[in-house]
Design a protein around this motif. Structure first.
Motif, PDB file in Angstrom:
ATOM      1  N   LEU A  97      30.874  64.418 -25.666  1.00  0.00           N
ATOM      2  CA  LEU A  97      31.592  64.949 -26.836  1.00  0.00           C
ATOM      3  C   LEU A  97      33.101  64.919 -26.592  1.00  0.00           C
ATOM      4  O   LEU A  97      33.877  64.517 -27.475  1.00  0.00           O
ATOM      5  CB  LEU A  97      31.123  66.385 -27.137  1.00  0.00           C
ATOM      6  N   ALA A  98      33.524  65.316 -25.392  1.00  0.00           N
ATOM      7  CA  ALA A  98      34.954  65.295 -25.063  1.00  0.00           C
ATOM      8  C   ALA A  98      35.506  63.871 -25.181  1.00  0.00           C
ATOM      9  O   ALA A  98      36.607  63.655 -25.699  1.00  0.00           O
ATOM     10  CB  ALA A  98      35.177  65.835 -23.655  1.00  0.00           C
ATOM     11  N   ALA A  99      34.722  62.898 -24.753  1.00  0.00           N
ATOM     12  CA  ALA A  99      35.171  61.498 -24.810  1.00  0.00           C
ATOM     13  C   ALA A  99      35.298  61.022 -26.259  1.00  0.00           C
ATOM     14  O   ALA A  99      36.233  60.295 -26.601  1.00  0.00           O
ATOM     15  CB  ALA A  99      34.195  60.611 -24.045  1.00  0.00           C
ATOM     16  N   LYS A 100      34.364  61.453 -27.107  1.00  0.00           N
ATOM     17  CA  LYS A 100      34.439  61.047 -28.520  1.00  0.00           C
ATOM     18  C   LYS A 100      35.704  61.629 -29.171  1.00  0.00           C
ATOM     19  O   LYS A 100      36.399  60.944 -29.911  1.00  0.00           O
ATOM     20  CB  LYS A 100      33.202  61.568 -29.287  1.00  0.00           C
ATOM     21  N   VAL A 101      35.981  62.884 -28.868  1.00  0.00           N
ATOM     22  CA  VAL A 101      37.174  63.535 -29.437  1.00  0.00           C
ATOM     23  C   VAL A 101      38.431  62.868 -28.882  1.00  0.00           C
ATOM     24  O   VAL A 101      39.377  62.585 -29.622  1.00  0.00           O
ATOM     25  CB  VAL A 101      37.161  65.056 -29.122  1.00  0.00           C
ATOM     26  N   ASN A 102      38.412  62.586 -27.590  1.00  0.00           N
ATOM     27  CA  ASN A 102      39.551  61.921 -26.946  1.00  0.00           C
ATOM     28  C   ASN A 102      39.848  60.590 -27.640  1.00  0.00           C
ATOM     29  O   ASN A 102      41.007  60.284 -27.955  1.00  0.00           O
ATOM     30  CB  ASN A 102      39.200  61.707 -25.473  1.00  0.00           C
ATOM     31  N   GLY A 103      38.783  59.827 -27.904  1.00  0.00           N
ATOM     32  CA  GLY A 103      38.953  58.538 -28.587  1.00  0.00           C
ATOM     33  C   GLY A 103      39.525  58.722 -29.984  1.00  0.00           C
ATOM     34  O   GLY A 103      40.434  57.997 -30.399  1.00  0.00           O
ATOM     35  N   ALA A 104      39.027  59.731 -30.702  1.00  0.00           N
ATOM     36  CA  ALA A 104      39.512  59.961 -32.071  1.00  0.00           C
ATOM     37  C   ALA A 104      40.989  60.343 -32.071  1.00  0.00           C
ATOM     38  O   ALA A 104      41.738  59.962 -32.978  1.00  0.00           O
ATOM     39  CB  ALA A 104      38.684  61.066 -32.718  1.00  0.00           C
ATOM     40  N   LEU A 105      41.421  61.082 -31.045  1.00  0.00           N
ATOM     41  CA  LEU A 105      42.821  61.536 -31.004  1.00  0.00           C
ATOM     42  C   LEU A 105      43.770  60.460 -30.477  1.00  0.00           C
ATOM     43  O   LEU A 105      44.875  60.288 -30.992  1.00  0.00           O
ATOM     44  CB  LEU A 105      42.942  62.796 -30.145  1.00  0.00           C
ATOM     45  N   LEU A 106      43.309  59.745 -29.448  1.00  0.00           N
ATOM     46  CA  LEU A 106      44.196  58.750 -28.828  1.00  0.00           C
ATOM     47  C   LEU A 106      44.511  57.576 -29.756  1.00  0.00           C
ATOM     48  O   LEU A 106      45.446  56.824 -29.509  1.00  0.00           O
ATOM     49  CB  LEU A 106      43.593  58.229 -27.522  1.00  0.00           C
ATOM     50  N   LYS A 107      43.758  57.433 -30.805  1.00  0.00           N
ATOM     51  CA  LYS A 107      44.042  56.362 -31.759  1.00  0.00           C
ATOM     52  C   LYS A 107      45.430  56.547 -32.366  1.00  0.00           C
ATOM     53  O   LYS A 107      46.128  55.578 -32.670  1.00  0.00           O
ATOM     54  CB  LYS A 107      42.972  56.363 -32.861  1.00  0.00           C
ATOM     55  N   SER A 108      45.828  57.801 -32.547  1.00  0.00           N
ATOM     56  CA  SER A 108      47.117  58.022 -33.213  1.00  0.00           C
ATOM     57  C   SER A 108      48.115  58.841 -32.410  1.00  0.00           C
ATOM     58  O   SER A 108      49.218  59.091 -32.868  1.00  0.00           O
ATOM     59  CB  SER A 108      46.875  58.705 -34.559  1.00  0.00           C
ATOM     60  N   MET A 109      47.729  59.308 -31.235  1.00  0.00           N
ATOM     61  CA  MET A 109      48.685  60.094 -30.445  1.00  0.00           C
ATOM     62  C   MET A 109      48.444  59.917 -28.943  1.00  0.00           C
ATOM     63  O   MET A 109      47.385  59.437 -28.537  1.00  0.00           O
ATOM     64  CB  MET A 109      48.621  61.571 -30.824  1.00  0.00           C
ATOM     65  N   ALA A 110      49.444  60.330 -28.152  1.00  0.00           N
ATOM     66  CA  ALA A 110      49.328  60.188 -26.696  1.00  0.00           C
ATOM     67  C   ALA A 110      49.329  61.576 -26.062  1.00  0.00           C
ATOM     68  O   ALA A 110      49.430  62.583 -26.768  1.00  0.00           O
ATOM     69  CB  ALA A 110      50.484  59.365 -26.181  1.00  0.00           C
ATOM     70  N   ASP A 111      49.236  61.587 -24.740  1.00  0.00           N
ATOM     71  CA  ASP A 111      49.358  62.831 -23.986  1.00  0.00           C
ATOM     72  C   ASP A 111      48.327  63.884 -24.407  1.00  0.00           C
ATOM     73  O   ASP A 111      48.672  64.991 -24.829  1.00  0.00           O
ATOM     74  CB  ASP A 111      50.782  63.392 -24.160  1.00  0.00           C
ATOM     75  N   ILE A 112      47.080  63.497 -24.314  1.00  0.00           N
ATOM     76  CA  ILE A 112      45.980  64.351 -24.762  1.00  0.00           C
ATOM     77  C   ILE A 112      45.002  64.557 -23.610  1.00  0.00           C
ATOM     78  O   ILE A 112      44.700  63.621 -22.879  1.00  0.00           O
ATOM     79  CB  ILE A 112      45.209  63.633 -25.919  1.00  0.00           C
ATOM     80  N   ARG A 113      44.532  65.781 -23.469  1.00  0.00           N
ATOM     81  CA  ARG A 113      43.398  66.033 -22.550  1.00  0.00           C
ATOM     82  C   ARG A 113      42.382  66.877 -23.292  1.00  0.00           C
ATOM     83  O   ARG A 113      42.751  67.849 -23.961  1.00  0.00           O
ATOM     84  CB  ARG A 113      43.873  66.766 -21.294  1.00  0.00           C
ATOM     85  N   VAL A 114      41.139  66.493 -23.186  1.00  0.00           N
ATOM     86  CA  VAL A 114      40.104  67.174 -23.972  1.00  0.00           C
ATOM     87  C   VAL A 114      38.989  67.699 -23.063  1.00  0.00           C
ATOM     88  O   VAL A 114      38.546  67.004 -22.153  1.00  0.00           O
ATOM     89  CB  VAL A 114      39.470  66.201 -25.011  1.00  0.00           C
ATOM     90  N   GLN A 115      38.585  68.930 -23.328  1.00  0.00           N
ATOM     91  CA  GLN A 115      37.405  69.490 -22.650  1.00  0.00           C
ATOM     92  C   GLN A 115      36.456  69.988 -23.728  1.00  0.00           C
ATOM     93  O   GLN A 115      36.914  70.482 -24.766  1.00  0.00           O
ATOM     94  CB  GLN A 115      37.814  70.683 -21.776  1.00  0.00           C
ATOM     95  N   ALA A 116      35.162  69.842 -23.470  1.00  0.00           N
ATOM     96  CA  ALA A 116      34.189  70.292 -24.474  1.00  0.00           C
ATOM     97  C   ALA A 116      33.100  71.124 -23.819  1.00  0.00           C
ATOM     98  O   ALA A 116      32.756  70.904 -22.645  1.00  0.00           O
ATOM     99  CB  ALA A 116      33.559  69.087 -25.159  1.00  0.00           C
ATOM    100  N   ARG A 117      32.598  72.069 -24.578  1.00  0.00           N
ATOM    101  CA  ARG A 117      31.463  72.861 -24.103  1.00  0.00           C
ATOM    102  C   ARG A 117      30.680  73.361 -25.305  1.00  0.00           C
ATOM    103  O   ARG A 117      31.228  74.089 -26.137  1.00  0.00           O
ATOM    104  CB  ARG A 117      31.944  74.040 -23.260  1.00  0.00           C
ATOM    105  N   ASP A 118      29.435  72.945 -25.371  1.00  0.00           N
ATOM    106  CA  ASP A 118      28.545  73.408 -26.453  1.00  0.00           C
ATOM    107  C   ASP A 118      29.139  73.223 -27.839  1.00  0.00           C
ATOM    108  O   ASP A 118      28.997  74.119 -28.685  1.00  0.00           O
ATOM    109  CB  ASP A 118      28.227  74.904 -26.277  1.00  0.00           C
TER     110      ASP A 118
END
Lengths: 271, 139
Positions: free
Chosen positions: A203-224
């Motif tokens: 899930l964190a990777a999917k969100v990371n991909g969605a965000l990195l398409k239009s912005m940089a400097d992102i770190r994502v963590q996911a839980r449940d």
């Protein structure tokens, strides 16, 4: 045991061993063949994805850092999604660098060794042993640099692997037997905890991909289904960036809650 | 009528037992709750439980010691570990020692019920799957 992640200091050996392990176990082989599907899913050129797996960002190669990270994020998201299925051998997709804390994923490093590695590369590439030796040495350096830049993880650090096999001492056929035999280890059996770790990573990777398409400097963590995004922004941009991240991340399937933590972007602040 | 599944639930935080017992009662388990590992071990000496659900980090005895005690006394009993300090090394250690499953806190009672359901199947005493409805109660 449901996931083997196989890597080596020589691509040819890695492919060969992974293929044989998948055949012997009757597991699905996940390798760079999926890049065409990833490219189609994200509407990216397949060659660009392949290039991103080999090189680090460079203006000279017209591969800016943000774009490069976006390409890797797309691959990572797709791979993690596929790893949710059981019984997979994964190779050539850098999964050993981003599949972390998943106890049922066994990371195997196959060392080509001097004799075996040089000989295999020379045969496969139709070059002399001397040239093969040089090629292997430069490939190893390049991959070390790539892994550190991409995931801040030195792939040549053998302490990071669960099983290390040196082909100078163990024949490839025996190596395959050793790896498949390790599938019996109870320590690497699927459990509720490890499946949850994997689904959180996916899930964190999917969100990371969605965000990195239009912005940089992102770190994502996911839980449940809850997602925490860490980023940077100037005071002026902060509110808008939080809104954008919440909208984009909230639109990803499986996300139920988004929290954004913003650090001040000192460079933009002083400008 | 099928025999109820005998479950021992051990966690030094009283709230865990209070929340999980009703969730397991609902699927027809007969649950005994303990906060003290030594008291739980003494009860295990007296009675063969089908399933032992244990926390890992506790005073007096840790979850791994409880697992070893159960295995020595009643080899058929399935042990499920729950912990708020889950790490890959600990998960592998527990799995290597023969734990049936390992789950990190916080979790929903429904998550534990699913594991209990699988354990019951492995024991040859399956639970009616229609009882496994999810609940939004977090532990």
């Amino acid at each position: 045991m449901s996931i083997f992640i196989i890597s080596s200091d020589a691509r040819e050996i890695e492919e060969n061993i992974a293929k044989k392990v998948a055949e012997a176990m009757g597991y699905k082989l996940l390798n760079r063949d999926i890049l065409a599907t990833v490219a189609a899913n994200y509407q990216i050129d397949t060659d660009k994805l392949s290039e991103a797996m080999k090189t680090t960002p460079s203006l000279f190669k017209k591969l800016p850092s943000r774009q490069w990270r976006y390409y890797l994020a797309c691959i990572e998201a797709d791979v993690l999604e596929k790893l949710m299925a059981d019984n997979i051998v994964c190779q050539g997709l850098a999964a050993h660098l981003y599949v972390t804390d998943v106890s049922h994923a066994m990371k195997v490093r196959v060392l080509s060794g001097n004799r075996q590695g040089i000989q295999t590369v020379a045969e496969k590439r139709g070059i002399s042993l001397q040239r093969a030796e040089k090629w292997l040495a430069s490939e190893l350096l390049q991959r070390k640099k790539w892994s550190l830049t991409a995931y801040n993880y030195d792939e040549t650090d053998l302490t990071r692997y669960d099983l290390v096999i040196n082909l100078d001492q163990i024949d490839p056929a025996e190596a395959v037997k050793t790896i498949t035999g390790a599938a019996e280890y109870r320590k690497f059996q699927v459990m509720t905890y490890s499946m949850k770790c994997l689904s959180d990573l996916a899930l964190a990777a999917k969100v990371n991909g969605a965000l990195l398409k239009s912005m940089a400097d992102i770190r994502v963590q996911a839980r449940d289904g809850s997602v925490v995004v860490l980023t940077r922004a100037s005071s002026r941009q902060k509110r808008k960036k939080i809104e954008t991240i919440k909208a984009l991340a909230g639109g990803v399937e499986g996300v139920s809650y988004v929290e954004v933590h913003v650090k001040k972007n000192i460079l933009k602040e002083t400008n | 009528m099928t025999k109820p599944l005998e479950v021992l639930l051990l966690d030094d935080e009283p709230i865990v037992g209070r929340r999980l017992k009703p969730a397991l009662d609902k699927i027809g388990c007969r649950v005994e709750v303990f906060q003290s590992p030594t008291e739980a071990a003494a009860r295990i000496d007296e009675k063969e439980f089908d399933i032992v659900v244990t926390d890992i980090r506790m005073e007096e005895m840790d979850g791994i010691q409880v697992l070893e005690h159960v295995q020595k006394t009643w080899p058929r009993t399935k042990v499920i570990m729950i912990t708020g300090y889950a790490k890959v090394d600990l998960a592998r250690e527990a799995m290597g020692k023969g734990v049936f499953d390992f789950i990190a806190k916080p979790f929903k009672p429904a998550d534990l019920r699913r594991i209990i359901f699988r354990a019951a199947e492995a024991l040859g005493s399956p639970i009616d799957s229609s009882l496994l409805n999810d609940e939004p109660v977090a532990q």
